[in-house]
Structure formats: structure tokens, C-alpha cells
Design a protein around this motif. Structure first.
Motif, mmCIF file in Angstrom:
data_model
loop_
_atom_site.group_PDB
_atom_site.id
_atom_site.type_symbol
_atom_site.label_atom_id
_atom_site.label_comp_id
_atom_site.label_asym_id
_atom_site.label_seq_id
_atom_site.Cartn_x
_atom_site.Cartn_y
_atom_site.Cartn_z
ATOM 1 N N VAL A 56 0.811 -1.197 0.077
ATOM 2 C CA VAL A 56 -0.232 -0.001 0.078
ATOM 3 C C VAL A 56 1.046 1.390 -0.046
ATOM 4 N N CYS A 57 2.087 1.262 0.656
ATOM 5 C CA CYS A 57 2.647 2.263 0.762
ATOM 6 C C CYS A 57 3.535 2.501 -0.481
ATOM 7 N N GLY A 58 3.797 1.388 -1.173
ATOM 8 C CA GLY A 58 4.673 1.482 -2.363
ATOM 9 C C GLY A 58 3.624 1.903 -3.436
ATOM 10 N N GLU A 59 2.165 1.580 -3.542
ATOM 11 C CA GLU A 59 1.354 2.237 -4.414
ATOM 12 C C GLU A 59 1.375 3.584 -4.182
ATOM 13 N N ASP A 60 1.113 3.994 -3.066
ATOM 14 C CA ASP A 60 1.142 5.598 -2.760
ATOM 15 C C ASP A 60 2.278 6.197 -3.331
ATOM 16 N N PHE A 61 3.549 5.814 -3.214
ATOM 17 C CA PHE A 61 4.923 6.344 -3.510
ATOM 18 C C PHE A 61 4.676 6.323 -5.505
#
Length: 165
Positions: A56-61
Motif C-alpha cells: 500500500v505504501c509502495g502504491e502511494d509512492f
């Protein structure tokens, strides 16, 4: 008994009393509890949930990096806040699922992010060159002449002290 000796004796006795008073409250056995203590048991790291949270953090980034021109991906000033939010997100999510941070799972995901976004950001290799010959000659001769001058000064002073003695 001389008054100075008496003053020194009083100061020595006073120093001994102060030292005893200060050390009385700090005994080694007082600072350590010899009774068994109940340790707080931490939950085990939920790696499968952590993997999902880091995604999820990676998708936001990735979404945030989509707003930045790909030509600027190698310039840290253009994506510093996005990267900070990404690392903060991975740290927060790691702690929320009782995992320490950084851990191997998060590190491997960060490496994947780096390979995806920053693989073409290699810094050109710096080619070291020798200084010009004039500069090199000066840099070599200055210490040599200073050494010779110091030797001459020592010899001159030693001969002069023989004349004065």
C-alpha cells in the motif's frame, strides 16, 4: 600542631565524610533488582500483513512519483517529500503490525522501488587528473626546502650555543 596542618587534616576529614555520604545512596546492589522481573512480551511480527501494508505504501509512492517528470527522478530535490512519506509509511506500518523497522522484508521492497525508479540514476565516474607540472613541483619542493631550513637552523643554533658556553 601547625595551623596549616590542622586545616589540611580538617579538609581531608571533610572530604572523607562527603564521599561516604555520596556513596551511601548509590550502592551497586540497590541499582539492580535481583528478583525475576516480568518482561513485556511483544507480539510476533505478522509478515503477511506487513507485506500487504508495504505494498500500500509502495502504491502511494508510485502514484506520487507519477506526478513528477521522469527526467527529474534522479534529482532528489524533486521527490524528497514523497520519498520521506514513503519511508515514514513503511516505518509506521511495520510498527503497527508489531515488526521492527527496518527489517529484511521492508528493505527488499525498498530495493525493488529503487530498481524501478532510480536504476538510471548512476553518477558519472569522476576521473582524477594529476595537477599541472608547475603546481606539482611547488608542492614537492616546499616541504623539502622547509626540512633543509630546519636542519640548518638546528645546526646554526647548536654552533652558537658552543660559542656562548
Amino acid at each position: 600542631m601547625d595551623t596549616n596542618e590542622f586545616v589540611v587534616l580538617k579538609l581531608l576529614f571533610l572530604g572523607f565524610l562527603v564521599n561516604t555520604w555520596m556513596m551511601s545512596g548509590t550502592s551497586a546492589s540497590d541499582s539492580f533488582n535481583l528478583e525475576p522481573t516480568i518482561t513485556w512480551q511483544r507480539s510476533l511480527c505478522n509478515e503477511s500483513r506487513l507485506r500487504w501494508e508495504v505494498e500500500v505504501c509502495g502504491e502511494d509512492f508510485k502514484r506520487d512519483m507519477g506526478h513528477i517528470d521522469p527526467q527529474q527522478w534522479c534529482n532528489l530535490t524533486h521527490f524528497m517529500s514523497e520519498y520521506h512519506l514513503f519511508t515514514l509509511c513503511t516505518e509506521t506500518k511495520s510498527h503497527s503490525v508489531d515488526c521492527y523497522w527496518p527489517n529484511p522484508l521492508v528493505e527488499s521492497y525498498i530495493i525493488l522501488i529503487h530498481k524501478h525508479f532510480f536504476s538510471n540514476c548512476t553518477i558519472e565516474e569522476v576521473i582524477w587528473m594529476d595537477p599541472p607540472d608547475d603546481t606539482l613541483t611547488i608542492l614537492i619542493l616546499i616541504p623539502v626546502f622547509l626540512t633543509l631550513a630546519m636542519i640548518a637552523l638546528v645546526v646554526w643554533c647548536s654552533k652558537r650555543s658552543d660559542l656562548l658556553a
